[in-house]
Motif scaffolding. Structure first.
Motif, PDB file in Angstrom:
ATOM      1  N   VAL A 183       0.835  -1.212   0.000  1.00 27.58           N
ATOM      2  CA  VAL A 183       0.000   0.000   0.000  1.00 27.58           C
ATOM      3  C   VAL A 183       0.867   1.260   0.000  1.00 27.58           C
ATOM      4  N   VAL A 184       1.915   1.237   0.848  1.00 27.08           N
ATOM      5  CA  VAL A 184       2.799   2.398   0.940  1.00 27.08           C
ATOM      6  C   VAL A 184       3.514   2.630  -0.378  1.00 27.08           C
ATOM      7  N   GLU A 185       3.976   1.563  -1.002  1.00 20.31           N
ATOM      8  CA  GLU A 185       4.688   1.715  -2.277  1.00 20.31           C
ATOM      9  C   GLU A 185       3.753   2.257  -3.358  1.00 20.31           C
ATOM     10  N   SER A 186       2.495   1.774  -3.342  1.00 20.89           N
ATOM     11  CA  SER A 186       1.509   2.280  -4.301  1.00 20.89           C
ATOM     12  C   SER A 186       1.261   3.763  -4.064  1.00 20.89           C
ATOM     13  N   ARG A 187       1.147   4.136  -2.767  1.00 23.41           N
ATOM     14  CA  ARG A 187       0.962   5.541  -2.427  1.00 23.41           C
ATOM     15  C   ARG A 187       2.161   6.378  -2.884  1.00 23.41           C
ATOM     16  N   ARG A 188       3.360   5.812  -2.727  1.00 23.83           N
ATOM     17  CA  ARG A 188       4.577   6.514  -3.154  1.00 23.83           C
ATOM     18  C   ARG A 188       4.547   6.773  -4.661  1.00 23.83           C
ATOM     19  N   GLU A 189       4.131   5.772  -5.428  1.00 21.73           N
ATOM     20  CA  GLU A 189       4.078   5.936  -6.884  1.00 21.73           C
ATOM     21  C   GLU A 189       3.021   6.966  -7.272  1.00 21.73           C
ATOM     22  N   GLU A 190       1.893   6.959  -6.551  1.00 25.39           N
ATOM     23  CA  GLU A 190       0.846   7.945  -6.842  1.00 25.39           C
ATOM     24  C   GLU A 190       1.357   9.355  -6.605  1.00 25.39           C
ATOM     25  N   ARG A 191       2.094   9.514  -5.506  1.00 23.59           N
ATOM     26  CA  ARG A 191       2.608  10.845  -5.195  1.00 23.59           C
ATOM     27  C   ARG A 191       3.669  11.277  -6.202  1.00 23.59           C
ATOM     28  N   ARG A 192       4.481  10.322  -6.638  1.00 24.35           N
ATOM     29  CA  ARG A 192       5.478  10.654  -7.669  1.00 24.35           C
ATOM     30  C   ARG A 192       4.783  11.116  -8.940  1.00 24.35           C
ATOM     31  N   ALA A 193       3.725  10.372  -9.317  1.00 24.90           N
ATOM     32  CA  ALA A 193       2.997  10.742 -10.536  1.00 24.90           C
ATOM     33  C   ALA A 193       2.338  12.105 -10.380  1.00 24.90           C
ATOM     34  N   ALA A 194       1.774  12.348  -9.171  1.00 25.50           N
ATOM     35  CA  ALA A 194       1.134  13.645  -8.925  1.00 25.50           C
ATOM     36  C   ALA A 194       2.149  14.770  -8.993  1.00 25.50           C
ATOM     37  N   LYS A 195       3.338  14.523  -8.419  1.00 20.35           N
ATOM     38  CA  LYS A 195       4.383  15.540  -8.449  1.00 20.35           C
ATOM     39  C   LYS A 195       4.823  15.820  -9.882  1.00 20.35           C
ATOM     40  N   ALA A 196       4.906  14.743 -10.688  1.00 24.90           N
ATOM     41  CA  ALA A 196       5.300  14.918 -12.090  1.00 24.90           C
ATOM     42  C   ALA A 196       4.259  15.751 -12.836  1.00 24.90           C
ATOM     43  N   ARG A 197       2.968  15.452 -12.557  1.00 25.17           N
ATOM     44  CA  ARG A 197       1.902  16.230 -13.199  1.00 25.17           C
ATOM     45  C   ARG A 197       1.962  17.687 -12.757  1.00 25.17           C
ATOM     46  N   GLN A 198       2.195  17.884 -11.458  1.00 29.79           N
ATOM     47  CA  GLN A 198       2.285  19.243 -10.941  1.00 29.79           C
ATOM     48  C   GLN A 198       3.428  20.007 -11.601  1.00 29.79           C
ATOM     49  N   THR A 199       4.555  19.321 -11.784  1.00 27.63           N
ATOM     50  CA  THR A 199       5.705  19.952 -12.436  1.00 27.63           C
ATOM     51  C   THR A 199       5.375  20.337 -13.873  1.00 27.63           C
ATOM     52  N   ASP A 200       4.715  19.418 -14.594  1.00 25.23           N
ATOM     53  CA  ASP A 200       4.340  19.713 -15.987  1.00 25.23           C
ATOM     54  C   ASP A 200       3.389  20.909 -16.044  1.00 25.23           C
ATOM     55  N   GLU A 201       2.423  20.929 -15.123  1.00 27.71           N
ATOM     56  CA  GLU A 201       1.463  22.038 -15.108  1.00 27.71           C
ATOM     57  C   GLU A 201       2.161  23.354 -14.766  1.00 27.71           C
ATOM     58  N   ALA A 202       3.112  23.294 -13.815  1.00 27.40           N
ATOM     59  CA  ALA A 202       3.840  24.511 -13.442  1.00 27.40           C
ATOM     60  C   ALA A 202       4.678  25.018 -14.605  1.00 27.40           C
ATOM     61  N   ARG A 203       5.316  24.096 -15.345  1.00 31.04           N
ATOM     62  CA  ARG A 203       6.127  24.501 -16.490  1.00 31.04           C
ATOM     63  C   ARG A 203       5.257  25.164 -17.563  1.00 31.04           C
ATOM     64  N   GLU A 204       4.098  24.545 -17.850  1.00 34.91           N
ATOM     65  CA  GLU A 204       3.203  25.127 -18.850  1.00 34.91           C
ATOM     66  C   GLU A 204       2.718  26.512 -18.399  1.00 34.91           C
ATOM     67  N   ALA A 205       2.389  26.630 -17.101  1.00 32.28           N
ATOM     68  CA  ALA A 205       1.916  27.914 -16.584  1.00 32.28           C
ATOM     69  C   ALA A 205       2.999  28.979 -16.696  1.00 32.28           C
ATOM     70  N   LYS A 206       4.240  28.625 -16.360  1.00 31.96           N
ATOM     71  CA  LYS A 206       5.321  29.609 -16.425  1.00 31.96           C
ATOM     72  C   LYS A 206       5.645  29.974 -17.878  1.00 31.96           C
ATOM     73  N   GLU A 207       5.540  29.008 -18.772  1.00 35.22           N
ATOM     74  CA  GLU A 207       5.778  29.319 -20.190  1.00 35.22           C
ATOM     75  C   GLU A 207       4.730  30.318 -20.693  1.00 35.22           C
ATOM     76  N   LYS A 208       3.469  30.150 -20.253  1.00 33.51           N
ATOM     77  CA  LYS A 208       2.423  31.093 -20.654  1.00 33.51           C
ATOM     78  C   LYS A 208       2.697  32.484 -20.080  1.00 33.51           C
ATOM     79  N   LEU A 209       3.171  32.529 -18.824  1.00 38.30           N
ATOM     80  CA  LEU A 209       3.505  33.817 -18.227  1.00 38.30           C
ATOM     81  C   LEU A 209       4.607  34.506 -19.011  1.00 38.30           C
ATOM     82  N   VAL A 210       5.602  33.733 -19.423  1.00 39.27           N
ATOM     83  CA  VAL A 210       6.726  34.295 -20.179  1.00 39.27           C
ATOM     84  C   VAL A 210       6.239  34.862 -21.510  1.00 39.27           C
TER      85      VAL A 210
END
Length: 409
Positions: free
Chosen positions: A102-129
């Motif tokens: 369960v913990v490992e599954s949760r870890r993978e979910e959080r990694r995926a969420a962090k990756a999505r958050q990073t992609d969204e942040a990059r897209e947002a900053k590119e739009k700001l630029v």
């Protein structure tokens, strides 16, 4: 000897637990009966059951980190493996194994969420630029300046990316802001130059007006004064600190001349009384422009009224202060509106405020990078110390930004 399904105590007082790998020694009991020995180690087993249950609930219902969860699992597994309890130890191991999944599954979910958050942040900053680079070419100085400040606030609220990507995007973003600031500064520097040219031109007009104030060539001099007035209007506004003084001198010189002319041509009283009636009508028309809600429209309308006013000629001397006072009151109101607009867009004060804001922003960015580096290095104490300093700088930056907003740029 005493026993139960999961353990037993032999005649020497040694306590055993039954496992899939055979019997394992739990411990030795010499202080009481074998039943008491089994009961003691069974209670230890029940304690492990409770601890594992609590950990399972924490994993399911809280945001316990994967790292902390794994530490807790390893701690409990060590206690189970040491066989210091009597009970179904294999069942506990299976529950711990399931919890690891369960913990490992949760870890993978959080990694995926962090990756999505990073992609969204990059897209947002590119739009700001991209938006900042478009605004860099704008001539809507106030609106574009306010929007760029809003973009900075939005940028601050976004997560940081990897250092290389974040630095590259910030460089483009910062360059666009700097380009806009330079163009805006150049624009208002040009306005300053125009006001200086107006001051020099009006100095010359004042000098000529004063030299003509003692003339008795009534017709020619009056015509020249009218020309000087047209030149005055065409010259534009000088700096605020010079405009009023120059106008008072210019108008004062004309008053000297026209007062002398009025005294000489007293027989024109009838004409002047008619002039008074017409000027009273114009004064009433001018007073309808107040309060000033549209500066450009009011200024143009007053200019037209004033041109008709100047074309009328003089009024009886005793009526002049009151009627001119009414027009001057309207003129002062319009000038005050102009001065308010000028103060709001004063390039020197705005440039100083913008410079201070830039310095504070650089300091905040530098401290933030130092904090990130300290945390990455595990130096929590240093990061906390820098964090307190960062809060102080941010407070100063907020004050500077509020001050800059007053200039609308």
């Amino acid at each position: 000897m005493s026993s139960d399904p999961w353990g037993r105590v032999d005649e020497t007082g040694t306590v055993y637990v039954r496992t899939a790998d055979g019997e394992q020694v739990v411990g030795s009991w010499q202080a009481g009966t074998p039943e008491e020995a089994l009961a003691y180690f069974e209670r230890k087993y029940e304690g492990l059951v409770v601890e594992i249950g609590l950990l399972e609930r924490r994993v399911r219902t809280t945001d316990l980190s994967a790292k902390d969860a794994q530490i807790a699992i390893d701690h409990l597994r060590q206690q189970v493996d040491e066989h210091h309890a009597v009970g179904d130890l294999e069942a506990l191991k299976k529950r711990l194994d399931a919890l690891v999944s369960v913990v490992e599954s949760r870890r993978e979910e959080r990694r995926a969420a962090k990756a999505r958050q990073t992609d969204e942040a990059r897209e947002a900053k590119e739009k700001l630029v991209v938006e900042a680079e478009e605004l860099a070419a704008s001539e809507q100085w106030r609106a574009a300046g306010e929007r760029l400040r809003a973009l900075v606030d939005t940028w601050k609220g976004l997560p940081r990316l990897d250092r290389k990507t974040d630095d590259e995007l910030w460089h483009r973003f910062s360059h666009a802001r700097s380009a806009f600031s330079k163009r805006r500064k150049a624009h208002f520097a040009t306005l300053d130059a125009q006001r200086e040219d107006a001051r020099k031109a009006k100095e010359k007009l004042v000098a000529e007006a004063e030299s003509l104030s003692g003339s008795t060539d009534w017709g020619t001099t009056a015509a020249r004064y009218r020309e000087l007035m047209q030149d005055w209007k065409a010259a534009g506004r000088a700096q605020r600190e010079h405009e009023d003084d120059l106008w008072n001198r210019f108008r004062g010189a004309q008053d000297v001349f026209f007062q002398a002319r009025s005294e000489v041509f007293a027989e024109r009283d009838a004409e002047q009384r008619e002039n008074l009636t017409r000027k009273e009508e114009l004064a009433a028309e001018a007073e309808k422009l107040l309060p000033v809600t549209d500066l450009k429209t009011a200024r143009a309308a007053f200019r037209g009224i004033n041109e008709r006013w100047e074309a009328i000629g003089h009024v009886p001397r005793d009526a002049r202060p009151k009627i001119e006072g009414r027009m001057h009151a309207v003129e002062r109101a319009i000038q005050e509106a102009e001065e308010s607009e000028w103060r709001r867009t004063n390039p020197e004060a705005r440039a100083r405020a913008a410079g201070l804001t830039g310095q504070l922003q650089d300091a905040v960015d530098k401290l933030q990078k130092q904090i990130d580096a300290a945390r990455a290095a595990g130096n929590t104490a240093k990061a906390d110390k820098l964090g307190r300093e960062l809060e102080g700088r941010k407070a100063l930056l907020d004050q500077a930004l509020k001050g800059l907003e007053e200039f609308g740029g």
